[in-house]
Design a protein around this motif. Sequence first.
Motif, PDB file in Angstrom:
ATOM      1  N   THR A 104       1.782   1.446   9.732  1.00 63.18           N
ATOM      2  CA  THR A 104       0.755   1.909  10.658  1.00 63.18           C
ATOM      3  C   THR A 104       0.112   3.200  10.160  1.00 63.18           C
ATOM      4  O   THR A 104      -1.121   3.346  10.158  1.00 63.18           O
ATOM      5  CB  THR A 104       1.370   2.136  12.055  1.00 63.18           C
ATOM      6  OG1 THR A 104       1.841   0.889  12.559  1.00 63.18           O
ATOM      7  CG2 THR A 104       0.357   2.716  13.016  1.00 63.18           C
ATOM      8  N   VAL A 105       0.927   4.144   9.731  1.00 62.90           N
ATOM      9  CA  VAL A 105       0.397   5.407   9.215  1.00 62.90           C
ATOM     10  C   VAL A 105      -0.412   5.174   7.941  1.00 62.90           C
ATOM     11  O   VAL A 105      -1.516   5.715   7.773  1.00 62.90           O
ATOM     12  CB  VAL A 105       1.550   6.398   8.957  1.00 62.90           C
ATOM     13  CG1 VAL A 105       1.038   7.656   8.267  1.00 62.90           C
ATOM     14  CG2 VAL A 105       2.235   6.763  10.259  1.00 62.90           C
ATOM     15  N   ALA A 106       0.131   4.360   7.032  1.00 67.35           N
ATOM     16  CA  ALA A 106      -0.575   4.089   5.781  1.00 67.35           C
ATOM     17  C   ALA A 106      -1.916   3.418   6.041  1.00 67.35           C
ATOM     18  O   ALA A 106      -2.926   3.744   5.409  1.00 67.35           O
ATOM     19  CB  ALA A 106       0.298   3.220   4.872  1.00 67.35           C
ATOM     20  N   GLY A 107      -1.951   2.472   6.984  1.00 59.55           N
ATOM     21  CA  GLY A 107      -3.209   1.800   7.300  1.00 59.55           C
ATOM     22  C   GLY A 107      -4.208   2.741   7.940  1.00 59.55           C
ATOM     23  O   GLY A 107      -5.408   2.694   7.639  1.00 59.55           O
ATOM     24  N   LEU A 115      -5.222  -1.149   0.380  1.00 61.09           N
ATOM     25  CA  LEU A 115      -4.110  -0.611   1.152  1.00 61.09           C
ATOM     26  C   LEU A 115      -4.224  -1.025   2.621  1.00 61.09           C
ATOM     27  O   LEU A 115      -3.220  -1.387   3.246  1.00 61.09           O
ATOM     28  CB  LEU A 115      -4.072   0.910   1.041  1.00 61.09           C
ATOM     29  CG  LEU A 115      -2.975   1.622   1.843  1.00 61.09           C
ATOM     30  CD1 LEU A 115      -1.596   1.130   1.415  1.00 61.09           C
ATOM     31  CD2 LEU A 115      -3.088   3.139   1.682  1.00 61.09           C
ATOM     32  N   LEU A 116      -5.424  -0.994   3.173  1.00 61.57           N
ATOM     33  CA  LEU A 116      -5.612  -1.343   4.583  1.00 61.57           C
ATOM     34  C   LEU A 116      -5.174  -2.772   4.855  1.00 61.57           C
ATOM     35  O   LEU A 116      -4.431  -3.043   5.814  1.00 61.57           O
ATOM     36  CB  LEU A 116      -7.073  -1.146   4.966  1.00 61.57           C
ATOM     37  CG  LEU A 116      -7.451  -1.496   6.418  1.00 61.57           C
ATOM     38  CD1 LEU A 116      -6.653  -0.655   7.405  1.00 61.57           C
ATOM     39  CD2 LEU A 116      -8.950  -1.317   6.628  1.00 61.57           C
ATOM     40  N   LEU A 117      -5.623  -3.711   4.014  1.00 64.00           N
ATOM     41  CA  LEU A 117      -5.276  -5.118   4.234  1.00 64.00           C
ATOM     42  C   LEU A 117      -3.787  -5.359   3.970  1.00 64.00           C
ATOM     43  O   LEU A 117      -3.154  -6.159   4.681  1.00 64.00           O
ATOM     44  CB  LEU A 117      -6.125  -6.014   3.337  1.00 64.00           C
ATOM     45  CG  LEU A 117      -7.642  -5.954   3.558  1.00 64.00           C
ATOM     46  CD1 LEU A 117      -8.353  -6.962   2.669  1.00 64.00           C
ATOM     47  CD2 LEU A 117      -7.987  -6.197   5.010  1.00 64.00           C
ATOM     48  N   VAL A 122       1.869  -6.486   6.204  1.00 66.52           N
ATOM     49  CA  VAL A 122       3.225  -5.970   6.425  1.00 66.52           C
ATOM     50  C   VAL A 122       3.518  -5.848   7.911  1.00 66.52           C
ATOM     51  O   VAL A 122       4.603  -6.226   8.388  1.00 66.52           O
ATOM     52  CB  VAL A 122       3.402  -4.609   5.719  1.00 66.52           C
ATOM     53  CG1 VAL A 122       4.718  -3.961   6.122  1.00 66.52           C
ATOM     54  CG2 VAL A 122       3.335  -4.779   4.210  1.00 66.52           C
ATOM     55  N   LYS A 123       2.567  -5.341   8.676  1.00 68.51           N
ATOM     56  CA  LYS A 123       2.774  -5.198  10.117  1.00 68.51           C
ATOM     57  C   LYS A 123       2.923  -6.566  10.782  1.00 68.51           C
ATOM     58  O   LYS A 123       3.715  -6.733  11.721  1.00 68.51           O
ATOM     59  CB  LYS A 123       1.623  -4.423  10.739  1.00 68.51           C
ATOM     60  CG  LYS A 123       1.605  -2.965  10.323  1.00 68.51           C
ATOM     61  CD  LYS A 123       0.353  -2.253  10.799  1.00 68.51           C
ATOM     62  CE  LYS A 123       0.397  -1.980  12.283  1.00 68.51           C
ATOM     63  NZ  LYS A 123      -0.774  -1.162  12.716  1.00 68.51           N
ATOM     64  N   ALA A 181      -7.302   4.808  16.461  1.00 65.25           N
ATOM     65  CA  ALA A 181      -6.923   3.524  17.053  1.00 65.25           C
ATOM     66  C   ALA A 181      -5.830   2.842  16.247  1.00 65.25           C
ATOM     67  O   ALA A 181      -5.022   2.079  16.785  1.00 65.25           O
ATOM     68  CB  ALA A 181      -8.147   2.615  17.158  1.00 65.25           C
ATOM     69  N   PHE A 182      -5.784   3.126  14.932  1.00 63.13           N
ATOM     70  CA  PHE A 182      -4.765   2.524  14.082  1.00 63.13           C
ATOM     71  C   PHE A 182      -3.493   3.355  14.022  1.00 63.13           C
ATOM     72  O   PHE A 182      -2.403   2.828  13.803  1.00 63.13           O
ATOM     73  CB  PHE A 182      -5.328   2.331  12.662  1.00 63.13           C
ATOM     74  CG  PHE A 182      -6.081   1.048  12.473  1.00 63.13           C
ATOM     75  CD1 PHE A 182      -5.731   0.153  11.481  1.00 63.13           C
ATOM     76  CD2 PHE A 182      -7.140   0.717  13.293  1.00 63.13           C
ATOM     77  CE1 PHE A 182      -6.415  -1.031  11.297  1.00 63.13           C
ATOM     78  CE2 PHE A 182      -7.844  -0.455  13.127  1.00 63.13           C
ATOM     79  CZ  PHE A 182      -7.475  -1.345  12.135  1.00 63.13           C
ATOM     80  N   LEU A 183      -3.601   4.659  14.215  1.00 63.25           N
ATOM     81  CA  LEU A 183      -2.454   5.546  14.055  1.00 63.25           C
ATOM     82  C   LEU A 183      -1.588   5.670  15.303  1.00 63.25           C
ATOM     83  O   LEU A 183      -0.385   5.942  15.197  1.00 63.25           O
ATOM     84  CB  LEU A 183      -2.928   6.952  13.648  1.00 63.25           C
ATOM     85  CG  LEU A 183      -3.448   7.115  12.219  1.00 63.25           C
ATOM     86  CD1 LEU A 183      -4.119   8.476  12.053  1.00 63.25           C
ATOM     87  CD2 LEU A 183      -2.307   6.968  11.214  1.00 63.25           C
TER      88      LEU A 183
END
Length: 517
Positions: A104-107, A115-117, A122-123, A181-183
């Motif tokens: 989540t943090v990396a995305g 990296l985002l995809l 992974v999530k 929203a992602f973090l």
Amino acid sequence: MRSSTRVPAGAPDEAPDAWSAGQWGLLLVLAGNMLIDSLEVSTAMVALPSIGRDLHLPLTALQGVVSGFALGFGALLLFGTRVVRLLGRRRVYLAALPVFAAATVAGGLADGPTLLLATRVVKGFCAALTAPTGLTIITTAFPEGRARGRAVSVYAFVGACGFTGGLLLSGVLSEVGWRWAFLFPAPVVLVLFALGLRLIPSDPPSDGGRRHYDTTGAVSLAGALAALATGIVQLPGRGWNSPVVIGAFSAAALLLATLVLVERTCADPLLRPGLLAHGGLLRSMLGAVALNGSYLGLLLIATLQLQTTQGWPPLRTALAFLPASLPLAVTAPFSGRLIGRFGSRRLIALGAPAPLLGHLLYLRALTPHPAYLTDVLPTMLLVGIGFALGFTALNVQAAADVPAADRPAATAHYQTAVQTAAVLSPALVTALMIAHRAPVGVPAAEVAAGYRPALWLVVALGALGLAAAVVRPAHRPAPTAPPGGASPPGHDPQASRSGTAHRPPAQPHPPGENHRS
């Protein structure tokens, strides 16, 4: 260190209506993580235009933000179930939570598509490990009876609310920045992890001889879906002669062939095609594929149209979508009673026409200046009705005529089909939008018309759902009851009367993810 607050598995049901403090805490951890899993698809959907502008991503990569989570979840769900069985529920569940938080943090900090995809996949895999496992932990930690029934109802209800919650949170946070929203799930998951260390009961891993994970089959399935989706979205811009397109489709074909070979020769395969001989499971899979796939396709079209073409902010877009997700959250606590009174097949047939009609009505919204009350809202309400009537009923029908010993496998195959639709539907919709995208500078009416072919694909998926709902199964003679009046194998005489015999499995991504267990 082992805590005394951990809930003992299989404790006697001395007080069926009372939960201990440890059970309350355990349910908080499991339901809280279920909510986080269920937020993922809707959180990403509303944020897509903001992500595209910030990272300068083309539409081919943007759709992967939504489908990547479904890829990790759906393609690896059967594998994840095997991992949990062999290594133990507590060990796997607690291992997945910090990995989810790290991804989540990396995305949220990603500065490019790779990296985002990757973090989305992974999530998705972490959700495949935790969402169905959470339900299993409940069934072992809460005594059979009313206490367990209430716990499962809470777990399922929280999952059903996840999509709605994701829309609202993403709409609010994306106004500040899509990264928030992602973090935001990361610290919540870490808190749940800390609580889970004390509260999730221990269980022994499988000791049934040699451990076989079928990693080759899992990797082949995930790789084939990823390659197929890549080929689909790259085809309109590159053409059939492109090495990228040829390579993607060739890789998909090779991996699918590998999957078939491995599963046919494996002693303990992940995939069991023989389960499809149960008509209820097959019809439910087709109906759920249509319902989930058409919904995600519609939301992708509407998100890009309303935010990119019409200039709507994320929060307004999220609020516009709420009528499609709220009905399921509102009716989830009463779904068992509805099924008990009307039957799952009747509810599915009643609900299937509504999304199809809604998709057709949305053709009116593909204009330069759509009006929300007359062009967008009717579609969202009709889709919401379809989910409220059909979502839980499809889950129940999937396992209703499957022998009890095979129901966990049937449910896993059902969820895999649902998430496969969540991978391929956005890819197909994206390909059609790219192929028919209007050039820069043309009138607004032509820009709006460019969405029509993609919407017709959504309509076709809705029609598939209606066909799966109304087709009558071939009549088979009823199995003869064994002596003593016992029911035949796989049949529960209470299912049609109470609607609770086959409790619907909790969804890791309800609408949109199923999913959404």
